[in-house]
Structures are given as C-alpha cells and as structure tokens.
Design a protein around this motif. Structure first.
Motif, PDB file in Angstrom:
ATOM      1  N   VAL A 158     100.181  -2.825  14.532  1.00 58.65           N
ATOM      2  CA  VAL A 158      99.403  -2.780  15.766  1.00 58.65           C
ATOM      3  C   VAL A 158      98.420  -3.943  15.679  1.00 58.65           C
ATOM      4  N   ALA A 159      98.675  -4.990  16.431  1.00 58.51           N
ATOM      5  CA  ALA A 159      97.861  -6.195  16.352  1.00 58.51           C
ATOM      6  C   ALA A 159      96.649  -6.088  17.263  1.00 58.51           C
ATOM      7  N   ALA A 160      95.538  -6.668  16.825  1.00 60.26           N
ATOM      8  CA  ALA A 160      94.325  -6.690  17.640  1.00 60.26           C
ATOM      9  C   ALA A 160      94.492  -7.664  18.795  1.00 60.26           C
ATOM     10  N   GLY A 161      93.939  -7.277  19.949  1.00 62.71           N
ATOM     11  CA  GLY A 161      93.927  -8.178  21.087  1.00 62.71           C
ATOM     12  C   GLY A 161      92.790  -9.174  20.977  1.00 62.71           C
ATOM     13  N   GLN A 162      92.656  -9.995  22.008  1.00 57.51           N
ATOM     14  CA  GLN A 162      91.586 -10.990  22.007  1.00 57.51           C
ATOM     15  C   GLN A 162      90.223 -10.307  21.973  1.00 57.51           C
ATOM     16  N   ASP A 163      89.367 -10.730  21.047  1.00 58.29           N
ATOM     17  CA  ASP A 163      88.007 -10.189  20.873  1.00 58.29           C
ATOM     18  C   ASP A 163      87.998  -8.719  20.454  1.00 58.29           C
ATOM     19  N   GLU A 164      89.133  -8.202  20.021  1.00 57.00           N
ATOM     20  CA  GLU A 164      89.222  -6.803  19.594  1.00 57.00           C
ATOM     21  C   GLU A 164      89.225  -6.724  18.081  1.00 57.00           C
ATOM     22  N   ILE A 165      88.575  -5.709  17.538  1.00 56.27           N
ATOM     23  CA  ILE A 165      88.594  -5.451  16.099  1.00 56.27           C
ATOM     24  C   ILE A 165      89.128  -4.043  15.875  1.00 56.27           C
ATOM     25  N   LEU A 166      90.173  -3.936  15.058  1.00 65.13           N
ATOM     26  CA  LEU A 166      90.787  -2.649  14.751  1.00 65.13           C
ATOM     27  C   LEU A 166      90.379  -2.213  13.343  1.00 65.13           C
ATOM     28  N   SER A 167      90.175  -0.897  13.169  1.00 62.31           N
ATOM     29  CA  SER A 167      89.744  -0.380  11.870  1.00 62.31           C
ATOM     30  C   SER A 167      90.075   1.094  11.762  1.00 62.31           C
ATOM     31  N   ASP A 168      89.781   1.664  10.581  1.00 67.69           N
ATOM     32  CA  ASP A 168      89.807   3.108  10.319  1.00 67.69           C
ATOM     33  C   ASP A 168      91.120   3.798  10.706  1.00 67.69           C
ATOM     34  N   PRO A 169      92.253   3.379  10.153  1.00 68.42           N
ATOM     35  CA  PRO A 169      93.505   4.074  10.479  1.00 68.42           C
ATOM     36  C   PRO A 169      93.541   5.479   9.895  1.00 68.42           C
ATOM     37  N   VAL A 170      94.094   6.403  10.660  1.00 68.89           N
ATOM     38  CA  VAL A 170      94.244   7.800  10.259  1.00 68.89           C
ATOM     39  C   VAL A 170      95.608   8.284  10.740  1.00 68.89           C
ATOM     40  N   ILE A 171      96.330   8.990   9.870  1.00 71.76           N
ATOM     41  CA  ILE A 171      97.589   9.625  10.282  1.00 71.76           C
ATOM     42  C   ILE A 171      97.358  11.123  10.348  1.00 71.76           C
ATOM     43  N   HIS A 172      97.665  11.704  11.497  1.00 70.67           N
ATOM     44  CA  HIS A 172      97.589  13.162  11.626  1.00 70.67           C
ATOM     45  C   HIS A 172      98.757  13.620  12.476  1.00 70.67           C
ATOM     46  N   GLY A 173      99.520  14.576  11.941  1.00 77.41           N
ATOM     47  CA  GLY A 173     100.693  15.036  12.673  1.00 77.41           C
ATOM     48  C   GLY A 173     101.665  13.887  12.866  1.00 77.41           C
TER      49      GLY A 173
END
Length: 390
Positions: A158-173
């Motif tokens: 899952v790539a970040a978009g422009q000016d977006e910051i992705l963090s804290d992945p969690v898997i549930h279900g």
C-alpha cells in the motif's frame, strides 16, 4: 544479507535454561507452509531483533519458544529492517495474522505499508529472484544467496500518496489497518483494506483526535474488532474498589485504565495486547524509577472492581506479557525472567518462574512478545466469520 540461522544450541547460550534440541534435527521437520502451520507454530512467539547476537536490523526472526522451558522450537525470518531495531516498544503482537500467514510492516523510504506472506524456502528463493529482476517487491539484499528458512516475503504494497505518510499497520480478522496522515494540524485517519485486496479503495474507519502539542490519539482494536480511539472515548470513574479507578472502554472492553491506590499510580501497558472481558493488566507509572514492581490484574464487576497484585516481590519490573487464548493464564517477563500465572474467577494463583529472559541486540536487549500460541492455527473453514469492518 540474510544468514542461515542455527537453531537451539546458540540460542540456549543466550538464555541459561535447559533446552530440548530434539526438534531441531528431526526428519519430521516441516518442509512446507501447510505442514508448518498444521503443528509447528505453537509456543511463546518472540520477535528477536539481532538474533544470536546478529545485526538488529537485518537479523530479525520470529521464534516460537517452548512456554515451559524457553527452548526455541521453530523460527521464521522477517524481511530486513521490518521492525525498528532500537524502539523499546513495538506492537508486533498486532502485525501478524491469527493464522500466521501474513505479517505487516512499514518502510519510510519509500513510505509504504507492506504485506508479507509466510513462504516455503523454495518459493522464497524464486520470489527473491523475481524481485531482483525488478518484477516484484524486494526482500533479501543478495538474490544469489540460498534461502534455507521459512520466511515472510513481501507480496503486496500500500503505497503512500502525495504528501501522505502511512504508519502503524495492524492485522485483525481479514483486514489490514493502518494510519494515514496528510500534514500538520490535520487529524490522521485510521484506514483499512481487505487482506486479499490491499490495493483496493480503503475504508476510512475513524479520525485520530489531536491532543497536547498536536499529538494524535493512541488507538487500538479490541478483541471483538471494535476500533478504540483513546481521545474520543470519555473516561468513566469506577467505584466500589480499593483505590481510585478511571477507565476508557469501547464495546464493553476496557482498553485504558488508571488506578491510584496505596499512594501509587498504575496504568495499562502501552503497545500491548488488549485483555478483553472486563479485565486489564496495570503496571506502575514510571516503570523502573524506584517505584513498586509487579502488576495489578484488574477485574471489573457489577458493583465495582477488584485487583490482584502479581510478582510484587520481584526485584525488577514486569516489562511485557502474553495472554493465554482463554484468558486463563498469563506469561509475564521481568527484566530477568519469564513467569507463568494461572487465573480463575478468584483472581491469580501463585506465580511460577519458568526460565531466564532471552537476549537480543535491540536497545532494551530482549525480544518483543508477539503471542502465546497454544494451539495450531484453525483450518479456514473452522474459523468464525468476522464482519469486514469494525
């Protein structure tokens, strides 16, 4: 470079305990992921950063230990740098799927959330060669190296978009959750996508309210799959016990709690599993600052609450724990050793010291708890259905 990892003898030197190495050289050792998950993925799962004294960034390994003796019984190699090598607390318990088939991690350059799949050694080598040819996500730095281990290999991004910051992945279900931030002053958003289609349009699950100094709220997913955003949940004063208790709950599950009793303040663990079922584990504020040791087991009741103190006589604080699947026992690690405490409706039984704590090359010097897996993963048809979104 990923190394071939010897199993029990070297690890046993890191924890002074009697290790049973009989499983390390047996002809019955699993050769495929299906065989591995049928029987092999049980025990106390710890994520070692700097396995066997190696590099904490490149030698990251998920190891399943016998919960009675501490002996290592199965290992799975993680992608290089998948977990911050020096962060003292990382919620790795939430980054693996219940059946161990998937592991989620984040990279900063480029910023993205990655989904890795549990992979056979033979298949992993093919995936590395594909990645080296520019046809897939990158794993090992050396595509010529033979891969002789089960490993988690990146399969989706899952790539970040422009000016977006992705963090804290969690898997549930059956969903992958993560946080999307677009800039200062804007509340980050909790997003989720299906595990089987992470590149699809994400669901916006909730907004992380900004608190002091514009810091976003803590968040967690309860065992029932409800999203808990701390700063969006009102506090509740609970009376009828020994002390002053304040909790925040979502869907009937206590996620945050603060107890003032005997002149000391006790709080829920950060970045640790949510207990569920009206219970929580509390540790003293300012752990290790000449305060009390041990933990309080909190149990809410119709007319108030009770607490049971555990390991209060130990000389070092409790730093992490792993719950039994039925919440009928808990494994607790101090800075020196692992303990088991059985639980019932009356509270906690006498603690039993199990084995010395393990060492790794991370900042705190011990591996991170993932889960206490007491049974092999259920077959897909036997797993209860879950709602697609909380």
């Amino acid at each position: 470079m990923r190394r071939f990892l010897a199993l029990a003898p070297a690890v046993c030197l890191l924890a002074v305990t009697a290790c049973d190495t009989s499983g390390s050289s047996s002809d019955d050792s699993p050769e495929t992921v299906d065989e591995l998950t049928e029987s092999g993925l049980v025990g106390l799962a710890l994520l070692h950063r700097g396995y066997e004294g190696g590099d904490p960034e490149t030698d990251q390994v998920l190891v399943f230990h016998d919960p009675e003796t501490g002996a290592p019984e199965q290992r799975i190699v993680l992608p290089d740098g998948a977990v911050d090598p020096m962060a003292p607390e990382v919620p790795v318990h939430s980054r693996f799927s219940e059946d161990w088939q998937y592991f989620a991690f984040v990279t900063t350059e480029p910023n993205a959330v990655h989904l890795a799949s549990l992979t056979d050694p033979e298949d992993a080598e093919q995936m590395e060669q594909t990645a080296a040819a520019g046809e897939g996500p990158k794993g090992s730095e050396d595509p010529e190296e033979d891969i002789e281990e089960f490993s988690y290999q990146p399969v989706e991004t899952v790539a970040a978009g422009q000016d977006e910051i992705l963090s804290d992945p969690v898997i549930h279900g059956e969903r992958l959750w993560y946080v999307s931030a677009l800039g200062a002053g804007q509340p980050p958003q909790v997003m989720s996508v299906p595990l089987d289609a992470p590149d699809g349009t994400p669901n916006q699950e909730g907004s992380l309210a900004l608190g002091e100094e514009q810091a976003p709220s803590d968040w967690a997913i309860t065992p029932d799959g409800n999203l808990h955003i701390r700063n969006s949940v009102s506090t509740e004063q609970v009376t009828g016990g020994d002390g002053n208790l304040v909790v925040r709950s979502t869907g009937g599950t206590v996620v945050n709690a603060t107890l003032n009793t005997g002149g000391e303040q006790w709080q829920t663990f950060d970045d640790a599993p949510v207990w569920g079922d009206g219970h929580a584990l509390l540790r003293p504020e300012g752990v290790g600052d000449n305060g009390p040791n041990g933990v309080h087991l909190l149990a809410l009741q119709d007319q108030g609450y009770t607490t049971t103190q555990i390991l209060e006589d130990e000389t070092t604080p409790v730093v992490q724990y792993a719950l039994g699947a039925e919440r009928d026992a808990v494994l607790l690690q101090t800075e020196q050793a692992w303990f088991r405490v059985d639980l019932d409706e009356e509270g906690a039984a006498e603690s039993e010291e199990l084995f010395p704590r393990y060492h790794d090359a991370s900042m705190d010097g011990w591996p991170l708890v993932v889960r206490w897996a007491q049974e092999p993963p259920a077959e897909p048809e036997d797993e209860p259905s879950e709602s697609p979104s909380a």
